[in-house]
Write a protein that holds these residues in place. Structure first.
Motif, PDB file in Angstrom:
ATOM      1  N   PRO A 197       0.654  -1.304   0.076  1.00 29.00           N
ATOM      2  CA  PRO A 197      -0.315   0.048  -0.291  1.00 29.00           C
ATOM      3  C   PRO A 197       0.739   1.312   0.075  1.00 29.00           C
ATOM      4  O   PRO A 197       2.101   1.342   0.170  1.00 29.00           O
ATOM      5  CB  PRO A 197      -1.271  -0.193   1.403  1.00 29.00           C
ATOM      6  CG  PRO A 197      -0.870  -1.721   1.148  1.00 29.00           C
ATOM      7  CD  PRO A 197       1.010  -1.747   1.086  1.00 29.00           C
ATOM      8  N   ALA A 198       0.097   2.418  -0.585  1.00 33.43           N
ATOM      9  CA  ALA A 198       0.608   3.728  -0.718  1.00 33.43           C
ATOM     10  C   ALA A 198       1.498   4.327   0.499  1.00 33.43           C
ATOM     11  O   ALA A 198       2.700   5.117   0.829  1.00 33.43           O
ATOM     12  CB  ALA A 198       0.110   4.628  -1.481  1.00 33.43           C
ATOM     13  N   ASP A 199       1.060   4.107   2.314  1.00 36.39           N
ATOM     14  CA  ASP A 199       0.911   4.044   2.878  1.00 36.39           C
ATOM     15  C   ASP A 199       2.792   3.390   3.708  1.00 36.39           C
ATOM     16  O   ASP A 199       2.465   3.190   4.979  1.00 36.39           O
ATOM     17  CB  ASP A 199       0.145   4.605   3.937  1.00 36.39           C
ATOM     18  CG  ASP A 199      -0.832   2.992   4.691  1.00 36.39           C
ATOM     19  OD1 ASP A 199      -1.263   2.139   3.186  1.00 36.39           O
ATOM     20  OD2 ASP A 199      -0.580   2.815   5.892  1.00 36.39           O
ATOM     21  N   PHE A 200       2.683   2.270   3.372  1.00 36.60           N
ATOM     22  CA  PHE A 200       3.695   1.863   3.473  1.00 36.60           C
ATOM     23  C   PHE A 200       5.362   2.320   3.574  1.00 36.60           C
ATOM     24  O   PHE A 200       5.613   3.352   2.218  1.00 36.60           O
ATOM     25  CB  PHE A 200       3.776   0.256   2.992  1.00 36.60           C
ATOM     26  CG  PHE A 200       2.821  -0.484   3.946  1.00 36.60           C
ATOM     27  CD1 PHE A 200       2.077  -0.273   4.253  1.00 36.60           C
ATOM     28  CD2 PHE A 200       3.207  -2.063   3.464  1.00 36.60           C
ATOM     29  CE1 PHE A 200       0.681  -1.157   4.622  1.00 36.60           C
ATOM     30  CE2 PHE A 200       2.264  -2.539   3.682  1.00 36.60           C
ATOM     31  CZ  PHE A 200       1.200  -2.178   4.771  1.00 36.60           C
ATOM     32  N   THR A 201       5.690   2.761   4.048  1.00 38.43           N
ATOM     33  CA  THR A 201       7.395   3.058   3.712  1.00 38.43           C
ATOM     34  C   THR A 201       8.702   2.315   4.385  1.00 38.43           C
ATOM     35  O   THR A 201       8.538   1.226   5.184  1.00 38.43           O
ATOM     36  CB  THR A 201       7.687   4.490   4.123  1.00 38.43           C
ATOM     37  OG1 THR A 201       8.665   5.065   4.056  1.00 38.43           O
ATOM     38  CG2 THR A 201       7.536   4.530   5.950  1.00 38.43           C
ATOM     39  N   VAL A 202       9.738   2.269   4.177  1.00 36.23           N
ATOM     40  CA  VAL A 202      10.757   1.486   4.759  1.00 36.23           C
ATOM     41  C   VAL A 202      12.354   2.333   5.116  1.00 36.23           C
ATOM     42  O   VAL A 202      12.012   3.755   5.317  1.00 36.23           O
ATOM     43  CB  VAL A 202      11.635   1.157   3.562  1.00 36.23           C
ATOM     44  CG1 VAL A 202      12.839  -0.126   3.932  1.00 36.23           C
ATOM     45  CG2 VAL A 202      10.939   0.085   3.270  1.00 36.23           C
ATOM     46  N   GLY A 203      12.757   2.381   6.175  1.00 32.49           N
ATOM     47  CA  GLY A 203      14.031   2.845   7.343  1.00 32.49           C
ATOM     48  C   GLY A 203      15.251   1.772   7.542  1.00 32.49           C
ATOM     49  O   GLY A 203      14.961   1.073   7.086  1.00 32.49           O
ATOM     50  N   ILE A 204      15.661   2.003   8.624  1.00 37.50           N
ATOM     51  CA  ILE A 204      17.044   1.421   8.106  1.00 37.50           C
ATOM     52  C   ILE A 204      17.145   1.229  10.127  1.00 37.50           C
ATOM     53  O   ILE A 204      16.704   2.662  11.292  1.00 37.50           O
ATOM     54  CB  ILE A 204      17.586   1.773   7.969  1.00 37.50           C
ATOM     55  CG1 ILE A 204      19.252   1.052   8.022  1.00 37.50           C
ATOM     56  CG2 ILE A 204      18.330   3.608   8.796  1.00 37.50           C
ATOM     57  CD1 ILE A 204      20.547   0.946   7.383  1.00 37.50           C
ATOM     58  N   ALA A 205      18.215  -0.427  10.418  1.00 35.98           N
ATOM     59  CA  ALA A 205      18.042   0.013  11.925  1.00 35.98           C
ATOM     60  C   ALA A 205      19.490  -0.849  12.455  1.00 35.98           C
ATOM     61  O   ALA A 205      19.271  -2.003  12.500  1.00 35.98           O
ATOM     62  CB  ALA A 205      16.491  -0.961  13.078  1.00 35.98           C
ATOM     63  N   PRO A 206      20.429   0.128  12.958  1.00 37.99           N
ATOM     64  CA  PRO A 206      21.190  -0.555  13.324  1.00 37.99           C
ATOM     65  C   PRO A 206      20.901  -1.051  15.117  1.00 37.99           C
ATOM     66  O   PRO A 206      20.661  -0.577  15.501  1.00 37.99           O
ATOM     67  CB  PRO A 206      22.460   0.046  13.045  1.00 37.99           C
ATOM     68  CG  PRO A 206      21.821   1.414  13.324  1.00 37.99           C
ATOM     69  CD  PRO A 206      20.827   1.411  12.763  1.00 37.99           C
ATOM     70  N   HIS A 207      21.405  -2.995  15.346  1.00 35.10           N
ATOM     71  CA  HIS A 207      20.787  -2.972  16.458  1.00 35.10           C
ATOM     72  C   HIS A 207      20.924  -2.537  17.229  1.00 35.10           C
ATOM     73  O   HIS A 207      20.664  -1.795  18.122  1.00 35.10           O
ATOM     74  CB  HIS A 207      20.868  -4.558  16.274  1.00 35.10           C
ATOM     75  CG  HIS A 207      20.280  -5.138  17.119  1.00 35.10           C
ATOM     76  ND1 HIS A 207      21.123  -4.727  18.580  1.00 35.10           N
ATOM     77  CD2 HIS A 207      19.191  -5.562  17.321  1.00 35.10           C
ATOM     78  CE1 HIS A 207      20.387  -5.920  19.310  1.00 35.10           C
ATOM     79  NE2 HIS A 207      19.592  -6.630  18.929  1.00 35.10           N
ATOM     80  N   SER A 208      22.010  -2.102  17.273  1.00 35.18           N
ATOM     81  CA  SER A 208      23.419  -1.553  18.587  1.00 35.18           C
ATOM     82  C   SER A 208      24.047  -1.383  18.421  1.00 35.18           C
ATOM     83  O   SER A 208      25.034  -1.893  17.416  1.00 35.18           O
ATOM     84  CB  SER A 208      22.702  -2.621  20.294  1.00 35.18           C
ATOM     85  OG  SER A 208      22.869  -3.328  19.835  1.00 35.18           O
ATOM     86  N   LEU A 209      25.053  -0.769  19.865  1.00 38.26           N
ATOM     87  CA  LEU A 209      26.718  -0.057  19.331  1.00 38.26           C
ATOM     88  C   LEU A 209      26.737  -1.353  20.641  1.00 38.26           C
ATOM     89  O   LEU A 209      28.396  -2.011  19.504  1.00 38.26           O
ATOM     90  CB  LEU A 209      26.682   1.063  20.432  1.00 38.26           C
ATOM     91  CG  LEU A 209      26.669   1.954  19.915  1.00 38.26           C
ATOM     92  CD1 LEU A 209      26.813   3.126  21.598  1.00 38.26           C
ATOM     93  CD2 LEU A 209      26.537   2.449  18.528  1.00 38.26           C
ATOM     94  N   ARG A 210      26.574  -2.790  20.666  1.00 39.53           N
ATOM     95  CA  ARG A 210      26.943  -3.855  20.597  1.00 39.53           C
ATOM     96  C   ARG A 210      27.057  -4.633  19.587  1.00 39.53           C
ATOM     97  O   ARG A 210      27.646  -5.824  19.567  1.00 39.53           O
ATOM     98  CB  ARG A 210      26.310  -4.840  21.326  1.00 39.53           C
ATOM     99  CG  ARG A 210      26.175  -4.612  23.225  1.00 39.53           C
ATOM    100  CD  ARG A 210      25.547  -5.186  24.452  1.00 39.53           C
ATOM    101  NE  ARG A 210      23.477  -5.402  23.682  1.00 39.53           N
ATOM    102  CZ  ARG A 210      23.194  -5.938  23.519  1.00 39.53           C
ATOM    103  NH1 ARG A 210      24.089  -6.800  23.243  1.00 39.53           N
ATOM    104  NH2 ARG A 210      21.762  -5.363  22.922  1.00 39.53           N
ATOM    105  N   ALA A 211      25.992  -4.275  19.002  1.00 43.43           N
ATOM    106  CA  ALA A 211      26.286  -6.161  17.619  1.00 43.43           C
ATOM    107  C   ALA A 211      25.777  -5.004  16.627  1.00 43.43           C
ATOM    108  O   ALA A 211      26.324  -5.540  15.344  1.00 43.43           O
ATOM    109  CB  ALA A 211      24.712  -5.482  17.262  1.00 43.43           C
TER     110      ALA A 211
END
Length: 455
Positions: A197-211
């Motif tokens: 659907p048009a309202d779906f979007t994507v970002g990014i997620a570096p998990h943590s400073l440990r991972a």
């Protein structure tokens, strides 16, 4: 065209009575004004439906299974984490889609209009990539479409087992990528979401400073220049100690010193921050992503909400482990944590807004920012993420304005008052029930019968 008549509406200008809200064919609010047409729907109380800014959908299947004391008397977050790794060795793509569909349905019935899914279960058992590298991202997207919830998909980069750069082992291997493969997976996830659907979007997620190590973090941030950025930060004392030992700074201190943290960022938990870090993060414009029920369940600690909001910081709320999906209880738990710590009452209230209104408007504003989603207010041009409530009951008793929100959050019956939820105009909850409730629950129950839950 959908036409909603509401007796009370919380707008950017404050409370207004007897308004008409029209929703266009694209799922956006077309008009907010005086009632002038025959309605398709009537509600007593209309609020913006907040975005749930932090979810690990698959963990919903573990709810209630990790509450016994283990053999280690120091049982903690870290023992819970080991049990989680054992559990996810069983999950197939079909299982994940069925669990996610239930989670997203429960979020909608709880009053959320959208979700930011912090998605790190990428590969098959042992870390073997699927033929389609983003297979699991496609399953999350499919579950969101099935439930009709707005989605910000956050593919997670997870490379190491700790700040010492040790290799992933056991269940962790299903998460792992080097930066190059992660960026390929991210592009495949972008394509999956673009087909939705048009309202779906994507970002990014570096998990943590440990991972994620500093070089890997810099690499993915250089390549993924659009969309929100989410990261776990300063959740546990042991995490802070590990980061200090290897990076010679506390997690929040290191991140602010080494990256341009701004309104694109959402830092999850932040339950272990000093006063100076609290003030500095508030000034950055980032969202502090709070998950009070999960943070309570895991013994993470208490977020310094009074200081953060006092410095103009932005917060939002998520359900994280999905141990209990309930919007109003998340808000109440944050407020009560501040009262218990400081021996106070109405800790987050201001002179012109009650505690409940501060919490709810913070959830709507912060969730929208964290999700990179044009929502969070009832105003023309925004996605029609709307929460309709019945006030003629024993919990609300036809209360007005701020008292109605306070009663929803602190009166114990808030979720029972939910009559309708729209997500980008999709009328997914009516009379308190999701339109695909029975089918989604039946599939989930079949999935659970296939999983070994004695972990």
């Amino acid at each position: 065209m959908q036409i909603i008549h509401a007796k009370q509406v919380l707008t950017p200008q404050g409370w207004q009575d007897d308004l008409e809200i029209t929703i266009d064919a694209n799922g956006r609010i077309a008009h907010v004004g005086m009632q002038r047409q025959a309605p398709t729907d009537r509600v007593s109380l209309l609020l913006p439906a907040p975005l749930n800014l932090h979810s690990h959908a698959f963990q919903r299947a573990m709810a209630g299974l990790t509450e016994a004391r283990g053999p280690d008397p120091r049982d903690s977050f870290w023992s819970w984490r080991r049990l989680m790794y054992k559990f996810l060795d069983q999950l197939t793509p079909d299982h994940v889609q069925a669990i996610a569909a239930l989670v997203f349905m429960e979020m909608l019935e709880a009053g959320y209009g959208a979700v930011a899914e912090f998605h790190y279960l990428h590969h098959d058992v042992g870390g073997v990539p699927y033929t389609n590298l983003a297979e699991m991202s496609h399953r999350i997207t499919a579950a969101a479409e099935q439930a009709g919830i707005g989605l910000t998909l956050l593919p997670v980069h997870y490379q190491f087992g700790g700040c010492d750069l040790r290799a992933l082992n056991g269940g962790q291997r299903r998460f792992g990528n080097d930066p190059e493969r992660f960026l390929r997976l991210h592009q495949d996830a972008v394509a999956a979401v673009a087909a939705g659907p048009a309202d779906f979007t994507v970002g990014i997620a570096p998990h943590s400073l440990r991972a994620v190590d500093p070089d890997g973090l810099a690499t993915i941030l250089e390549q993924a220049t659009c969309g929100p950025i989410h990261m776990h930060l300063a959740e546990q004392v042991a995490e802070v100690d590990e980061v200090v030992a290897h990076l010679r700074a506390r997690p929040t201190e290191w991140l602010l010193a080494n990256h341009n943290v701004d309104a694109r960022w959402c830092l999850i938990h932040c339950t272990q921050m000093t006063q100076a870090e609290t003030i500095a993060l508030a000034a950055s414009g980032a969202v502090a992503g709070l998950c009070p029920l999960t943070e309570s369940n895991l013994g993470d600690g208490i977020f310094n909400g009074t200081a953060y909001l006092g410095q103009g910081g932005t917060i939002g709320f998520g359900s994280d482990s999905n141990v209990h999906i309930t919007l109003f209880e998340e808000l109440k738990t944050l407020e009560y944590s501040q009262r218990l710590r400081d021996l106070s009452r109405a800790a987050l209230a201001t002179q012109d807004r009650s505690t409940g209104r501060v919490l709810f408007e913070s959830a709507a504003k912060g969730g929208a920012q964290a999700g990179g989603r044009h929502c969070g207010v009832i105003e023309a041009g925004f996605w029609a993420d709307l929460l309709g409530l019945d006030d003629d009951n024993q919990w609300l008793c036809n209360r007005q304005r701020d008292a109605s929100i306070d009663s929803l959050i602190f009166g114990g019956g808030g979720q029972a008052c939910i009559s309708d939820v729209w997500s980008a105009g999709r009328h997914v909850v009516q009379k308190g029930r999701h339109f695909r409730r029975d089918a989604i629950i039946n599939t989930f129950k079949t999935t659970m019968s296939q999983l070994e839950t004695n972990i």
